[in-house]
Design an enzyme around this catalytic site. Structure first.
Site, PDB file in Angstrom:
ATOM      1  N   ASN A 190      -7.587  -6.603   0.620  1.00 53.31           N
ATOM      2  CA  ASN A 190      -6.680  -7.015   1.695  1.00 53.31           C
ATOM      3  C   ASN A 190      -7.282  -6.451   2.983  1.00 53.31           C
ATOM      4  O   ASN A 190      -7.184  -5.255   3.242  1.00 53.31           O
ATOM      5  CB  ASN A 190      -5.275  -6.448   1.445  1.00 53.31           C
ATOM      6  CG  ASN A 190      -4.339  -6.707   2.619  1.00 53.31           C
ATOM      7  OD1 ASN A 190      -4.657  -7.473   3.516  1.00 53.31           O
ATOM      8  ND2 ASN A 190      -3.182  -6.057   2.609  1.00 53.31           N
ATOM      9  N   GLU A 242       2.516  -1.095  -4.692  1.00 56.25           N
ATOM     10  CA  GLU A 242       1.907  -0.333  -3.610  1.00 56.25           C
ATOM     11  C   GLU A 242       2.905   0.697  -3.083  1.00 56.25           C
ATOM     12  O   GLU A 242       3.750   0.364  -2.237  1.00 56.25           O
ATOM     13  CB  GLU A 242       1.496  -1.269  -2.464  1.00 56.25           C
ATOM     14  CG  GLU A 242       0.456  -2.293  -2.844  1.00 56.25           C
ATOM     15  CD  GLU A 242      -0.429  -2.683  -1.656  1.00 56.25           C
ATOM     16  OE1 GLU A 242      -1.645  -2.685  -1.834  1.00 56.25           O
ATOM     17  OE2 GLU A 242       0.100  -2.954  -0.563  1.00 56.25           O
ATOM     18  N   SER A 262      -4.797   3.423  -1.195  1.00 55.67           N
ATOM     19  CA  SER A 262      -5.946   4.333  -1.180  1.00 55.67           C
ATOM     20  C   SER A 262      -6.802   4.237  -2.441  1.00 55.67           C
ATOM     21  O   SER A 262      -7.380   5.234  -2.880  1.00 55.67           O
ATOM     22  CB  SER A 262      -5.496   5.775  -0.917  1.00 55.67           C
ATOM     23  OG  SER A 262      -4.827   5.864   0.337  1.00 55.67           O
ATOM     24  N   GLU A 280       3.569  -3.459   5.155  1.00 54.35           N
ATOM     25  CA  GLU A 280       3.378  -3.508   6.615  1.00 54.35           C
ATOM     26  C   GLU A 280       4.157  -4.670   7.219  1.00 54.35           C
ATOM     27  O   GLU A 280       4.685  -4.569   8.326  1.00 54.35           O
ATOM     28  CB  GLU A 280       1.874  -3.614   6.943  1.00 54.35           C
ATOM     29  CG  GLU A 280       1.169  -2.287   6.674  1.00 54.35           C
ATOM     30  CD  GLU A 280      -0.275  -2.413   6.239  1.00 54.35           C
ATOM     31  OE1 GLU A 280      -0.879  -3.490   6.407  1.00 54.35           O
ATOM     32  OE2 GLU A 280      -0.806  -1.417   5.707  1.00 54.35           O
ATOM     33  N   LYS A 286      -6.404  -6.850   5.959  1.00 50.40           N
ATOM     34  CA  LYS A 286      -5.435  -6.599   7.038  1.00 50.40           C
ATOM     35  C   LYS A 286      -5.987  -7.184   8.350  1.00 50.40           C
ATOM     36  O   LYS A 286      -6.680  -8.204   8.299  1.00 50.40           O
ATOM     37  CB  LYS A 286      -5.111  -5.108   7.132  1.00 50.40           C
ATOM     38  CG  LYS A 286      -4.711  -4.554   5.743  1.00 50.40           C
ATOM     39  CD  LYS A 286      -4.143  -3.187   5.749  1.00 50.40           C
ATOM     40  CE  LYS A 286      -3.763  -2.791   4.323  1.00 50.40           C
ATOM     41  NZ  LYS A 286      -3.172  -1.488   4.228  1.00 50.40           N
ATOM     42  N   GLY A 293      -3.167   3.628   3.086  1.00 52.43           N
ATOM     43  CA  GLY A 293      -3.922   4.045   4.271  1.00 52.43           C
ATOM     44  C   GLY A 293      -3.806   5.531   4.572  1.00 52.43           C
ATOM     45  O   GLY A 293      -4.163   5.977   5.660  1.00 52.43           O
ATOM     46  N   HIS A 309       3.910  -7.636   1.888  1.00 55.28           N
ATOM     47  CA  HIS A 309       3.227  -6.347   2.048  1.00 55.28           C
ATOM     48  C   HIS A 309       4.137  -5.384   2.813  1.00 55.28           C
ATOM     49  O   HIS A 309       4.884  -5.802   3.700  1.00 55.28           O
ATOM     50  CB  HIS A 309       1.906  -6.556   2.795  1.00 55.28           C
ATOM     51  CG  HIS A 309       1.041  -5.343   2.736  1.00 55.28           C
ATOM     52  ND1 HIS A 309       1.240  -4.274   3.565  1.00 55.28           N
ATOM     53  CD2 HIS A 309       0.008  -5.020   1.925  1.00 55.28           C
ATOM     54  CE1 HIS A 309       0.354  -3.322   3.267  1.00 55.28           C
ATOM     55  NE2 HIS A 309      -0.408  -3.755   2.277  1.00 55.28           N
TER      56      HIS A 309
HETATM   57  P1  13P Z   1      -5.467   1.118   1.545  1.00 52.34           P
HETATM   58  O1  13P Z   1      -6.359   0.798   0.370  1.00 52.34           O
HETATM   59  O2  13P Z   1      -6.198   1.140   2.846  1.00 52.34           O
HETATM   60  O3  13P Z   1      -4.637   2.338   1.295  1.00 52.34           O
HETATM   61  O4  13P Z   1      -4.450  -0.113   1.662  1.00 52.34           O
HETATM   62  C1  13P Z   1      -3.782  -0.518   0.529  1.00 52.34           C
HETATM   63  C2  13P Z   1      -3.074  -1.764   0.851  1.00 52.34           C
HETATM   64  O5  13P Z   1      -2.116  -1.772   1.594  1.00 52.34           O
HETATM   65  C3  13P Z   1      -3.573  -3.009   0.260  1.00 52.34           C
HETATM   66  O6  13P Z   1      -2.686  -4.053   0.464  1.00 52.34           O
END
Ligand code: 13P
Length: 255
Positions: free
Chosen positions: A13, A171, A217, A101, A15, A177, A99
């Site tokens: 992903n 997640e 992560s 976010e 982002k 992150g 997601h």
């Molecule tokens: P990270 O791998 O950067 O922690 O992000 C995970 C994520 O949100 C994947 O959708």
């Protein structure tokens, strides 16, 4: 129930990262690194504006292209939005839905997650539906309750046949992150709860076949341990999916 006969799905992903030109160069590099690796499905979920460049480079390869969101209406006056049919026509096969976010910054709710999932499935897309608890919810001991509720609401009016095109991404919000990965036991425990809830709704066969990813992560160093867990069938990878070497090591871990 937890047999690892399922084919893992490793999805990046990106982002809001990579311009179309950067994306084009990156997927060419990535393809060279992963092209012989056939033991898992590989997906890159890219910003909508990168889709044409990325599908062009990856056409005819084993790497599939995903989007990061989809609107639930087929067309109309929804400025800035993209429909499932538009994604399909552009060569997209997967879409990330709900997601954390998007839930946190863009007002995504369990209801819109369900609507988007249905729209994606109706158009023939594979939906990667994200669920997960916040740190506060984990500390209160309500992880199982929160994740089960999000899952049940996301899957309203989705039948067993459609579940073949649904991937659940667990997640934990506190692990995204932050560099704080859930331990493989913590991640597997929640993925097993997700499989149990799917089993209660759709029966054992659907639960056994369901693909449940871990995300938060995940990186080159911890992927093998996470992916070896009985209920974890792949990863949804943010930061580490932006580096071809790291993503390729994660793909190796899933072989
Ligand atoms: P990270 O791998 O950067 O922690 O992000 C995970 C994520 O949100 C994947 O959708």
């Amino acid at each position: 129930m937890s047999s690892k006969k399922r084919r893992p799905v490793i999805a990046g992903n990106w982002k809001m990262n990579m311009t179309p030109s950067e994306a084009k160069a990156f997927v060419s590099e990535l393809y060279e690194k992963v092209k012989g690796k056939r033991g898992c499905d590989i997906v890159v979920c890219v910003p909508a504006i990168d889709i044409p460049a990325v599908t062009k480079v990856l056409s005819g390869t084993s790497i599939k292209v995903g989007a990061q969101n989809v609107h639930f209406k087929a067309s109309g006056a929804y400025t800035g939005e993209i429909s499932a049919n538009m994604l399909v026509d552009a060569g997209v096969k997967y879409v990330v839905i709900g997601h954390s976010e998007r839930r946190q910054y863009f007002g995504e709710t369990d209801e819109t997650v369900n609507l988007r999932t249905k729209a994606a499935l109706d158009a023939g897309l594979c939906a990667i539906v994200c669920i997960g608890e916040t740190l506060d919810e984990r500390e209160k001991g309500i992880t199982s309750e929160v994740v089960s509720r999000q899952l049940k609401l996301a899957l309203i009016d989705i039948d067993a046949e459609q579940m073949k095109n649904v991937i659940i991404a667990y997640e934990p919000v506190w692990a995204i992150g932050t560099g704080k990965t859930a331990t493989s036991e913590q991640a597997n425990e929640v993925c097993a709860i997700i499989r149990k809830v799917i089993g209660e709704k759709y029966g054992k066969a659907v639960a056994k076949a369901a693909i449940i990813q871990y995300g938060g992560s995940m990186n080159a160093a911890n992927a093998a341990e996470l992916l070896a867990m009985p209920d974890i069938d792949g990863g949804l990878i943010g930061g580490a999916s932006l580096k071809a070497d790291a993503f390729s090591v994660i793909v190796d871990a899933a072989q």
